[in-house]
Design an enzyme around this catalytic site. Sequence first.
Site, PDB file in Angstrom:
ATOM      1  N   LEU A 291      23.994 -25.202 -13.514  1.00  0.00           N
ATOM      2  CA  LEU A 291      24.572 -23.956 -13.037  1.00  0.00           C
ATOM      3  C   LEU A 291      23.863 -23.461 -11.785  1.00  0.00           C
ATOM      4  CD1 LEU A 291      25.153 -21.987 -16.366  1.00  0.00           C
ATOM      5  CD2 LEU A 291      26.908 -23.000 -14.894  1.00  0.00           C
ATOM      6  N   CYS A 292      24.652 -23.011 -10.829  1.00  0.00           N
ATOM      7  CA  CYS A 292      24.110 -22.487  -9.581  1.00  0.00           C
ATOM      8  C   CYS A 292      23.130 -21.343  -9.831  1.00  0.00           C
ATOM      9  CB  CYS A 292      25.261 -22.013  -8.701  1.00  0.00           C
ATOM     10  SG  CYS A 292      24.774 -21.100  -7.230  1.00  0.00           S
TER      11      CYS A 292
END
Length: 250
Positions: A143-144
Amino acid sequence: MNDPEASPTAVCQVLVENAPQTGTWNMALDEALLESGANAGQCWLRWYRWSEPTVSLGYFQDREIPDELRSLPVVKRLSGGGAILHHHEWTYSVVVPSRHPRARNPPELYAAVHDRIIGVLAELGVMSQMRGSTAAFRDDSFLCFQRGDANDVLIGAHKVLGSAQRRRRGAVLQHGSLLMASSPHAGELPGLHDLGLQQSLGEGLVQKLAISVAELFGEARYLDSAPKNTLEMAAELQQNRYKTDGSFAQ
């Protein structure tokens, strides 16, 4: 007041979409707007939401989805970076044509947009800042919002805004995700409402953001919808690219 670096004759067409849309449509419309920027020299700013919790993968990211997210729809973004869980958040996309001064240095576009968002949050009593250093972070998290970039916007130690880009024939597409609240699918990632923004203040936040960010690019021209030809291109992209292989863009 318009930004002094924006062209005095530039027009930024602005869409603020209150009705959430599917991930395949959101990504298809952003690509159609990028084509408009590359082919017709149009500048666009779009703020929008997602109709169901959806994972968007960065353009260069593979499809190894963690077990806790595998039940969600998945779509590929044109922009890079890590995956985003789009749930309680607003996404923005900005398209800057090649002839616009803001397209000359794409890395500076991150800071320019994020500075405007930081300023609007400060007006609402929420203090945030850009990370500045990524020395303690790895960039291989799925996840960013578990990754670190110097231009990330933080409230305390928590990332609430991250952005990524794609360039096509000189035009720049920049995507950003602004977390409004934590999702049950990623409860470890708090949003603005978890970190001090009152729910009542959040109602007008996106309108304030649209006004402030649009000023970076010139005169804002607010539209109810994208033009018919752009919508037709988006519909074709949605069907032929983004709905391929179970909502996964090839």
